[in-house]
Design an enzyme around this catalytic site. Structure first.
Site, PDB file in Angstrom:
ATOM      1  N   GLY A 151       1.528  -0.013 -11.531  1.00  0.00           N
ATOM      2  CA  GLY A 151       1.328   0.171 -10.101  1.00  0.00           C
ATOM      3  C   GLY A 151      -0.109   0.565  -9.830  1.00  0.00           C
TER       4      GLY A 151
ATOM      5  N   GLY B  80      -2.350   3.060  -7.002  1.00  0.00           N
ATOM      6  CA  GLY B  80      -2.366   3.993  -5.880  1.00  0.00           C
ATOM      7  C   GLY B  80      -3.770   4.408  -5.522  1.00  0.00           C
ATOM      8  N   GLY B  81      -3.866   5.371  -4.596  1.00  0.00           N
ATOM      9  CA  GLY B  81      -5.174   5.840  -4.164  1.00  0.00           C
ATOM     10  C   GLY B  81      -5.962   6.488  -5.287  1.00  0.00           C
TER      11      GLY B  81
ATOM     12  CG  ASP C 246       3.107  12.901  -1.068  1.00  0.00           C
ATOM     13  OD1 ASP C 246       3.563  12.553   0.035  1.00  0.00           O
ATOM     14  OD2 ASP C 246       2.408  12.158  -1.770  1.00  0.00           O
TER      15      ASP C 246
END
Length: 632
Positions: A311, A313-314, A429
């Site tokens: 994956g 992500g940021g 989160d």
């Protein structure tokens, strides 16, 4: 000038020594964004009306966009938040340049622009603005925002969201630069009111002439500067003492803001010998967290092979890897070296996860910070995220009982964070992409980059900037910037409805009343028609009493005020009760209890130990949430 941001780029300077900072410390949710860099084939040009305000080209050669997955972008905003003085108008100047070589025509990238939740551009189309003449043409747009008078600083929000109605080719947004200018009032004043100093002056100098008041303000200002200088000196003294103490107190570290002031905001402090040195994180003892060499990481990921990417992500890409001569599978998260993001998240993950061990928390195996890298190594979760088994997926739908067991596992992990460690840890989160599943479908809470240490016994909350994911954010935290463990409880309530309905937390493509899952599901729950919006796969498969109990749990988690929400231990117990009701129906033994009265599991049944793993829970119940405020 309030701020000048080179969005998606680095700190830079140009003629006149005006500083353009990187925007990473202002963006709300880094993991929803990507930085974008123009390749050499894109030539930056300027509109003729731009001549009076030409910005250096490097500002337009970088940008921030949303992640490439369009269906996810529909549920996200790209948002920046700035603290500004109330009672003033602000000029917000947004710099745009379409630098993606694939976007050369109008209606390929169209988005909305929001300032403080108000739409200022409904169809922002950079190529169309430039006369449909291709990409690489720089321009800027000016907007005015007025903030009402009030005490203390207020937030100014800038948000971008894909325009769905125009049906563009790409559901994405872009911003290259951002400036905010404070506009003086009608008296020429730019000064911000300070309520503390003002009240002191009113008490001590109620009738002093104006000159004396000016002198008093100067004196107070000087005193404040001296106090700040003293604080800085104390900070340097703390760092010096800690350096002198060496390894004997290696687990004690200076606060993050001191580290940033000493070493800058881009990378961990490392010496010039970047090939072998360790930085800030290396003070962790080797028995709690393993240090990997960069060579080991490259070997584990076949030199960061794209075929092993799990994956993106940021923070950066996540790779599947193998260590210990291929006998142990791991997930390796590598920070993006170009974006210079994630220093705080990197440190927080190591600080917290190196000290926590629980069956329902993802285990941190080690880290690497050689060559200015930021790399984290975790246990490999072969079944991916919970969201990957709910919607927008080719995976088969999960049985209801299995969904309940996953929710129970995640609740156990969060309960341990809140009550089982030395200090309360607030995850900040909680969402379905941060609940991972191992090969046995055991749920594990992950991604602690935004986590905060909770309030002490003398405090009821922690005041901090708003961070998290839209759709899951505790509105009380959003409004007050005060967070408690009950903010995690609210986010978990959204997860419960997400699991039940198999729908995303936010979906702007739906009718207005259905955009926010939390609000829509709550309305249906309160009207007694929750069964009409559940995952169609689950129709007829949930015991009625189990569904009733589950809906009550989620509704309680989403209570308007934090004090009305249950503690995570109570949520856990109630989920276990719901599972018992489901098992009794599936086993043919009937359902327990009379659920047709007004009582709920929270009041009707005596509480039992919320976790069968003895890890020193203190049994505390601090009952200390409102509907989500969306920027659009």
């Amino acid at each position: 000038m309030v701020v000048q941001l080179n969005v998606g780029g680095d700190d830079s300077r140009y003629e006149g020594d005006i500083s353009w900072s990187d925007d990473s410390s202002y963006i709300v949710e880094k993991q929803t964004s990507d930085t974008f860099y123009a390749n050499s084939s894109v030539k930056i040009k300027y509109l003729s009306s731009f001549n009076s305000y030409v910005t250096q080209e490097s500002i337009y050669r970088t940008a921030r966009t949303m992640r490439s997955l369009s269906d996810n972008n529909l549920n996200q905003n790209l948002t920046w938040v700035f603290s500004v003085d109330p009672g003033f108008s602000y000029l917000v100047r947004l710099h745009f340049c379409e630098i993606d070589p694939d976007i050369t025509k109008a209606n390929q990238r169209v988005f909305k622009i929001f300032l403080n939740n108000q739409i200022v551009e409904d169809q922002a189309d950079i190529v169309a603005w430039t006369g449909n003449t291709g990409n690489g043409i720089a321009l800027y747009k000016d907007y005015a925002v007025r903030l009402p008078k009030g005490e203390g600083q207020q937030d100014l929000w800038v948000a971008l969201h894909p325009n769905i109605a125009s049906k563009p080719k790409y559901y994405n947004v872009i911003l290259n630069g951002l400036e905010i200018f404070k506009v003086n009032d009608i008296t020429g004043n730019l000064a911000a009111p300070n309520p503390i100093h003002t009240s002191v002056q009113q008490r001590i100098l109620p009738n002093v002439p104006s000159k004396s008041k000016i002198y008093a303000k100067i004196i107070i200002g000087v005193v404040s500067m001296v106090a700040a200088s003293c604080l800085l000196c104390v900070s340097f003294f703390v760092v010096f003492r800690m350096k002198r103490q060496g390894d004997s107190n290696a687990s004690v570290r200076p606060p993050l803001w001191i580290m940033r002031s000493l070493y800058g905001n881009s990378h961990l402090p490392v010496s010039a010998k970047t090939n072998t040195t360790r930085g800030y994180a290396s003070s962790l003892s080797s028995d709690t967290c393993r240090h990997f060499s960069f060579a080991e990481i490259k070997a584990a990921t076949n030199n960061f092979s794209e075929r092993l990417v799990l994956g993106n992500g940021g923070f950066g890409k996540v790779y599947k890897g193998e260590i210990e001569n291929g006998t142990t599978k791991v997930a390796i998260k590598r920070g993006n070296p170009l974006s210079k993001q994630g220093v705080h998240e990197f440190q927080t993950e190591i600080e917290l996860l190196s000290k926590l061990r629980h069956r329902h928390l993802v285990s941190l195996i080690g880290y690497c910070e050689e060559n200015s890298e930021m790399i984290l190594v975790y246990d490999y979760m072969s079944l991916g995220t919970l969201r990957q088994h709910l919607y927008h997926t080719k995976n088969p739908p999960l049985p209801w009982k299995q969904r309940l067991e996953i929710c129970i596992g995640a609740a156990r992990g969060l309960h341990y964070l809140h009550t089982g460690a030395k200090q309360t840890i607030i995850h900040r989160d909680v969402k379905t992409t941060n609940i991972l599943l191992d090969e046995k479908w055991v749920a594990k809470v992950s991604d602690f980059g935004l986590s905060k240490i909770g309030p002490t016994s003398d405090d009821t909350h922690v005041t901090t900037a708003v961070k998290g994911s839209f759709g899951y954010l505790d509105p009380e935290y959003f409004r007050r910037q005060q967070i408690t463990e009950k903010s995690d409880v609210y986010s978990f309530g959204v997860v419960l409805f997400e699991v039940l309905c198999a729908k995303p937390a936010l979906n702007p493509t739906l009718a207005d009343e259905e955009v926010c899952l939390a609000e829509w599901a709550l309305q249906n729950q309160r009207e007694g028609i929750l069964d009409q919006i559940i995952d169609p796969y689950l129709n007829g498969k949930i015991a009625p009493d189990c569904l009733k109990t589950f809906g009550e749990i989620a509704e309680k988690c989403l209570s308007d005020e934090g004090v009305d929400r249950p503690a995570m231990g109570d949520v856990l117990w109630s989920l276990e009760f719901a599972l018992e009701l489901q098992e009794n129906m599936e086993g043919g033994g009937g359902v327990l209890g009379d659920m047709d009265n007004e009582e709920t599991p929270f009041s009707k049944y005596e509480k039992k130990d919320p976790d069968d793993i003895s890890l020193g829970f203190n049994g505390s119940r601090n009952n200390s949430w409102s509907s989500v405020v969306l920027p659009h």
